[in-house]
Write a protein that holds these residues in place. Sequence first.
Motif, PDB file in Angstrom:
ATOM      1  N   ARG A  75       1.179  -1.557  -0.193  1.00  0.00           N
ATOM      2  CA  ARG A  75       0.060   0.032   0.173  1.00  0.00           C
ATOM      3  C   ARG A  75       0.836   1.235  -0.188  1.00  0.00           C
ATOM      4  N   HIS A  76       2.306   1.236   0.023  1.00  0.00           N
ATOM      5  CA  HIS A  76       2.882   2.583   0.899  1.00  0.00           C
ATOM      6  C   HIS A  76       4.355   1.846  -0.034  1.00  0.00           C
ATOM      7  N   PRO A  77       4.291   2.131  -0.931  1.00  0.00           N
ATOM      8  CA  PRO A  77       5.308   1.021  -1.208  1.00  0.00           C
ATOM      9  C   PRO A  77       6.734   1.915  -1.684  1.00  0.00           C
ATOM     10  N   THR A  78       7.145   2.674  -0.920  1.00  0.00           N
ATOM     11  CA  THR A  78       8.227   3.984  -0.796  1.00  0.00           C
ATOM     12  C   THR A  78       8.395   4.481   0.479  1.00  0.00           C
ATOM     13  N   PRO A  79       9.618   3.617   1.371  1.00  0.00           N
ATOM     14  CA  PRO A  79      10.614   2.750   0.153  1.00  0.00           C
ATOM     15  C   PRO A  79      10.277   1.537   0.720  1.00  0.00           C
ATOM     16  N   ALA A  80      10.352   1.086  -0.400  1.00  0.00           N
ATOM     17  CA  ALA A  80      10.242  -0.714  -0.805  1.00  0.00           C
ATOM     18  C   ALA A  80      10.831  -1.612   0.431  1.00  0.00           C
ATOM     19  N   LEU A  81      10.174  -2.103   0.974  1.00  0.00           N
ATOM     20  CA  LEU A  81      11.176  -2.784   2.333  1.00  0.00           C
ATOM     21  C   LEU A  81      11.080  -5.292   1.532  1.00  0.00           C
ATOM     22  N   LEU A  82      11.212  -4.818   0.550  1.00  0.00           N
ATOM     23  CA  LEU A  82      11.041  -5.896  -0.681  1.00  0.00           C
ATOM     24  C   LEU A  82      12.279  -5.609  -1.601  1.00  0.00           C
ATOM     25  N   PRO A  83      12.828  -6.883  -2.031  1.00  0.00           N
ATOM     26  CA  PRO A  83      14.044  -6.332  -3.302  1.00  0.00           C
ATOM     27  C   PRO A  83      12.691  -6.373  -4.350  1.00  0.00           C
ATOM     28  N   ALA A  84      13.468  -6.254  -5.683  1.00  0.00           N
ATOM     29  CA  ALA A  84      12.186  -6.263  -7.420  1.00  0.00           C
ATOM     30  C   ALA A  84      12.648  -7.231  -7.506  1.00  0.00           C
ATOM     31  N   ASP A  85      13.440  -7.826  -7.442  1.00  0.00           N
ATOM     32  CA  ASP A  85      12.929  -9.753  -8.215  1.00  0.00           C
ATOM     33  C   ASP A  85      12.828 -10.184  -7.449  1.00  0.00           C
ATOM     34  N   ALA A  86      12.351 -11.312  -7.964  1.00  0.00           N
ATOM     35  CA  ALA A  86      11.547 -12.932  -7.716  1.00  0.00           C
ATOM     36  C   ALA A  86      12.466 -13.582  -6.592  1.00  0.00           C
ATOM     37  N   ASP A  87      13.656 -13.217  -6.686  1.00  0.00           N
ATOM     38  CA  ASP A  87      14.634 -14.253  -6.244  1.00  0.00           C
ATOM     39  C   ASP A  87      15.151 -13.591  -4.706  1.00  0.00           C
ATOM     40  N   GLY A  88      15.200 -12.661  -5.074  1.00  0.00           N
ATOM     41  CA  GLY A  88      15.419 -11.520  -3.601  1.00  0.00           C
ATOM     42  C   GLY A  88      14.403 -11.243  -2.702  1.00  0.00           C
ATOM     43  N   ARG A  89      12.806 -11.413  -3.378  1.00  0.00           N
ATOM     44  CA  ARG A  89      11.950 -11.588  -2.705  1.00  0.00           C
ATOM     45  C   ARG A  89      11.538 -12.785  -1.661  1.00  0.00           C
ATOM     46  N   ALA A  90      12.329 -14.217  -2.550  1.00  0.00           N
ATOM     47  CA  ALA A  90      12.189 -15.283  -1.585  1.00  0.00           C
ATOM     48  C   ALA A  90      13.154 -15.338  -0.862  1.00  0.00           C
ATOM     49  N   ILE A  91      14.298 -14.864  -0.582  1.00  0.00           N
ATOM     50  CA  ILE A  91      15.358 -15.377   0.261  1.00  0.00           C
ATOM     51  C   ILE A  91      15.123 -13.879   1.579  1.00  0.00           C
ATOM     52  N   VAL A  92      14.530 -12.880   0.764  1.00  0.00           N
ATOM     53  CA  VAL A  92      14.398 -11.843   1.968  1.00  0.00           C
ATOM     54  C   VAL A  92      13.201 -12.551   2.724  1.00  0.00           C
ATOM     55  N   ARG A  93      11.975 -13.546   2.206  1.00  0.00           N
ATOM     56  CA  ARG A  93      11.127 -14.263   2.647  1.00  0.00           C
ATOM     57  C   ARG A  93      11.245 -14.703   3.808  1.00  0.00           C
ATOM     58  N   ALA A  94      12.047 -15.989   2.846  1.00  0.00           N
ATOM     59  CA  ALA A  94      12.812 -16.741   3.694  1.00  0.00           C
ATOM     60  C   ALA A  94      13.904 -16.372   5.329  1.00  0.00           C
ATOM     61  N   MET A  95      14.013 -15.216   5.413  1.00  0.00           N
ATOM     62  CA  MET A  95      14.918 -14.974   6.670  1.00  0.00           C
ATOM     63  C   MET A  95      13.500 -14.430   7.668  1.00  0.00           C
ATOM     64  N   ALA A  96      12.667 -13.488   6.976  1.00  0.00           N
ATOM     65  CA  ALA A  96      12.273 -12.933   7.536  1.00  0.00           C
ATOM     66  C   ALA A  96      11.280 -14.599   8.723  1.00  0.00           C
ATOM     67  N   THR A  97      10.515 -15.543   7.497  1.00  0.00           N
ATOM     68  CA  THR A  97      10.305 -17.014   8.159  1.00  0.00           C
ATOM     69  C   THR A  97      10.074 -17.616   9.055  1.00  0.00           C
ATOM     70  N   THR A  98      11.751 -17.385   8.769  1.00  0.00           N
ATOM     71  CA  THR A  98      13.187 -17.989   9.231  1.00  0.00           C
ATOM     72  C   THR A  98      12.311 -17.957  11.496  1.00  0.00           C
ATOM     73  N   ILE A  99      12.557 -16.311  11.440  1.00  0.00           N
ATOM     74  CA  ILE A  99      12.155 -15.768  12.275  1.00  0.00           C
ATOM     75  C   ILE A  99      11.047 -16.358  13.178  1.00  0.00           C
ATOM     76  N   GLY A 100       9.675 -15.966  11.994  1.00  0.00           N
ATOM     77  CA  GLY A 100       9.198 -14.859  12.351  1.00  0.00           C
ATOM     78  C   GLY A 100       7.690 -16.417  12.740  1.00  0.00           C
ATOM     79  N   ALA A 101       8.435 -18.000  12.071  1.00  0.00           N
ATOM     80  CA  ALA A 101       7.613 -18.900  11.992  1.00  0.00           C
ATOM     81  C   ALA A 101       8.698 -20.328  13.006  1.00  0.00           C
ATOM     82  N   ASP A 102       9.870 -20.114  12.556  1.00  0.00           N
ATOM     83  CA  ASP A 102      10.807 -21.085  12.627  1.00  0.00           C
ATOM     84  C   ASP A 102      11.045 -20.795  14.368  1.00  0.00           C
TER      85      ASP A 102
END
Length: 210
Positions: A75-102
Amino acid sequence: MILHGYWRSSAAYRVRIALALKGLAYEQVNHDLRTGAQSAPDYTALNPQHLVPTLEVDGLILTQSLAIVEWLDERHPTPALLPADADGRAIVRAMATTIGADIHPLHNLRVLKRLRSDFAADEAAVNAWIAEWMTAGFAALEPTIEKHGRGFAYGNAPTIADCFLVPQLYAAARFGVDTTPYPVLAAAGAKAAAVAAFAAAHPSRQPDAD
Ligand SMILES: N[C@@H](CCC(=O)N[C@@H](CS)C(=O)NCC(=O)O)C(=O)O
């Protein structure tokens, strides 16, 4: 916007960081988890899981910190908190999930309460439990951050990974978990924590802090 949280909640801290990075104004309604306020009927009508945070936006009720932070980013894209590319987004989400889920769910208040009440765990056993799961997660994150971080956990600017890492390091300090075996992770967390938006979201700076 109303953020339902609690000063010491890691999950609410993640959302406060994202709100501050986006420069969004919001009102805080805090629920003292120590007194069970997360189970008051008025609050469980908003969050049936009896957990903070919840974000209310013009009648929309959002729960789960990762979903809330991603919604804020869309909803508020600036500054972006996810990388522009799908590969980078998957890596960032994996880091967040390691913390938030595991990591985090295993030292959540309700889990620690059950360890004490139903499994006769004393404080030493509880602390050993927390350290075991936190260090397992940190040990996995260390090489990931070493590979993908350029000062921050991913790349050279804050992402959702940092929104999750900084509160987890706060929890590590609170529970006495040693982070010296994870120097890259600790350095990334320290760099992010020094950013003004992260500092403003720190538990000690919240109105309900004691
Ligand atoms: N996966 C949820 C976790 C939320 C959560 O566990 N919140 C904790 C505070 S950090 C809580 O409300 N605990 C209350 C309890 O355990 O009774 C999220 O990311 O929002």
